[in-house]
Write an enzyme that holds these catalytic residues in place. Structure first.
Site, PDB file in Angstrom:
ATOM      1  N   LYS A   6      48.402  -2.037  38.135  1.00  0.00           N
ATOM      2  CA  LYS A   6      47.626  -2.394  38.265  1.00  0.00           C
ATOM      3  C   LYS A   6      46.719  -1.117  36.963  1.00  0.00           C
ATOM      4  CE  LYS A   6      44.783  -0.164  42.091  1.00  0.00           C
ATOM      5  NZ  LYS A   6      45.324  -0.085  42.925  1.00  0.00           N
TER       6      LYS A   6
ATOM      7  N   ARG B 120      38.074   1.798  53.490  1.00  0.00           N
ATOM      8  CA  ARG B 120      38.386   0.331  52.258  1.00  0.00           C
ATOM      9  C   ARG B 120      38.481  -1.191  53.265  1.00  0.00           C
ATOM     10  NH1 ARG B 120      41.620   0.861  47.117  1.00  0.00           N
ATOM     11  NH2 ARG B 120      43.081  -0.573  47.763  1.00  0.00           N
TER      12      ARG B 120
HETATM   13  C1  LIG Z   1      46.403   0.464  44.269  1.00  0.00           C
HETATM   14  C2  LIG Z   1      46.734   0.699  45.091  1.00  0.00           C
HETATM   15  C3  LIG Z   1      47.927   1.056  45.691  1.00  0.00           C
HETATM   16  C4  LIG Z   1      48.676   2.070  44.626  1.00  0.00           C
HETATM   17  O1  LIG Z   1      48.076   3.111  44.304  1.00  0.00           O
HETATM   18  P1  LIG Z   1      48.218   4.466  43.798  1.00  0.00           P
HETATM   19  O2  LIG Z   1      47.446   5.733  44.196  1.00  0.00           O
HETATM   20  O3  LIG Z   1      48.103   4.185  42.268  1.00  0.00           O
HETATM   21  O4  LIG Z   1      49.413   4.863  44.781  1.00  0.00           O
HETATM   22  C5  LIG Z   1      48.613   0.755  46.911  1.00  0.00           C
HETATM   23  N1  LIG Z   1      48.169  -0.105  47.751  1.00  0.00           N
HETATM   24  C6  LIG Z   1      46.676  -0.963  47.089  1.00  0.00           C
HETATM   25  C7  LIG Z   1      46.026  -1.481  47.972  1.00  0.00           C
HETATM   26  C8  LIG Z   1      46.250  -0.424  46.240  1.00  0.00           C
HETATM   27  O5  LIG Z   1      44.850  -1.140  45.667  1.00  0.00           O
END
Ligand SMILES: *Cc1c(COP(=O)(O)O)cnc(C)c1O
Length: 372
Positions: free
Chosen positions: A36, A131
């Site tokens: 993302k 969250r």
């Molecule tokens: C964005 C996201 C991640 C990845 O997080 P990083 O800090 O970039 O490793 C993992 N799990 C979920 C649910 C996320 O939204």
């Protein structure tokens, strides 16, 4: 070359991904490569696949579509719990989704049953960060319900920490996840494919824990791209922290006063700015602004200071540097800056995959993908 642009070193990304994959695999933890922050950029996705990561995860269905259409061969996971309106596209585009609402799982079940496919579900559990996630007390009943549904398979459980509440993944919350996984497995006589313990913030937990418990998966974005853990943003040994670089161009360079003069009211964003008078200053304007990137997340590689930004400009104190018009200025990016620059249509994405100096490992297999 065009500015502003973000230069993406695919070899460094692949190196980071491969090192992290090996590090975690040594203790039985597999990775989802999270795309993302790069907006599902196909060239970056290809670099992750080259590094041996066979499952890519994104929070946006559109990014998954983008990677699929570019021919990226991987399993795809939707990271953000889908809303009811997305159920159809999630079943069509993703193999797995993270879920915390049973009404949505019901929709996914109905749609995949109709399509004669199986969609995998990872149920998210709330363990303090507040969250997404079912409360732990609801989890067993939810797992039972998913198991009874057609068209969906309970592939695992997961948790997400250090995102909203800044809660550290540690012994207590991760052991809780493990014991919930064991409870589900014992009660229903199943083996969960994924016990997904978190994200880039789990690095300290991983390197200090004696026992990873039942955790066998992490979802990593930032530590692959920026080479840092995310609790304190310390560099991870052996990784590149400079796989991305933002380049902007000087469009005006003059000696001007350091303090605005005339009657002071609101600026473009509704703030009333305050400046100290530091005498005449070498000031430069760069042709990049808030419509391109989260300016707060940029660190110049030269000894200059960003003193402000508007939608289309960054204003810098050039100090002792000669910033003539046309000069290219390079910045390092933090996560927010990376995410915004990769998302902005105004920032050109330039992939670079020439051999890199100081590579410890042999370079991964070449891949000829230059998506934007
Ligand atoms: C964005 C996201 C991640 C990845 O997080 P990083 O800090 O970039 O490793 C993992 N799990 C979920 C649910 C996320 O939204």
């Amino acid at each position: 070359m065009m500015t502003p642009r973000i230069e993406i070193d695919l070899k460094k990304i692949s190196h980071n991904a491969q090192n992290l994959r090996e590090l975690y695999a040594a203790r039985g933890i597999g990775l989802f490569g999270v795309t993302k922050a790069v907006c599902g950029n196909p060239a970056v996705a290809g670099a992750l696949v080259d590094a041996g990561i066979d499952t890519l995860a994104d929070s946006r269905v559109q990014n998954i579509v983008r990677m699929r259409q570019a021919g990226i061969e991987a399993n795809f996971v939707l990271l953000r719990s889908p809303g009811p309106s997305q159920a159809e596209s999630v079943v069509r585009e993703a193999d797995i989704s993270l879920n915390s609402e049973l009404s949505v799982v019901d929709l996914l079940s109905a749609i995949s049953t109709e399509k004669h496919t199986i969609h995998k579900i990872i149920l998210m559990v709330e363990l303090g960060d507040l969250r997404e996630g079912l409360m732990p007390t609801e989890l067993l009943r939810a797992a039972e319900r998913v198991q009874r549904k057609n068209g969906v398979l309970l592939a695992g459980i997961g948790t997400n920490l250090a995102c909203f509440g800044g809660v550290t993944p540690g012994k207590e919350n991760i052991e809780r996840l493990s014991s919930l996984a064991c409870e589900i497995e014992d009660k229903f006589g199943v083996k969960l494919e994924y016990v997904s313990g978190g994200n880039s913030a789990n690095y300290d937990w991983f390197t200090s824990t004696e026992d990873v418990g039942r955790v066998n998966n992490l979802r990593l974005g930032e530590s692959i791209y920026l080479g840092r853990e995310t609790l304190r943003r310390r560099p991870i040994p052996g990784l590149f922290t400079d796989a991305f670089k933002l380049v902007a161009e000087v469009i005006e360079s003059k000696v001007k006063p350091s303090k605005p003069y005339g009657e002071i009211c609101q600026d473009a964003f509704g703030n009333v700015p305050k400046f100290r008078d530091r005498g005449p200053m070498n000031r430069a304007l760069l042709g990049i602004g808030l419509q391109d990137v989260v300016v707060k997340g940029l660190t110049p590689r030269l000894d200059i200071e960003v003193i402000g930004a508007s939608s289309d400009h960054i204003i810098v104190d050039a100090r002792e540097e000669e910033l003539e018009v046309g000069k290219e200025i390079e910045f390092e990016l933090n996560y927010g800056a990376l995410l915004s620059a990769m998302t902005s249509p105004y920032v050109e994405k330039k992939t670079i995959d020439q051999p890199t100096f100081n590579m410890k490992n042999p370079c991964p297999r070449e891949r000829n993908l230059h998506g934007n």
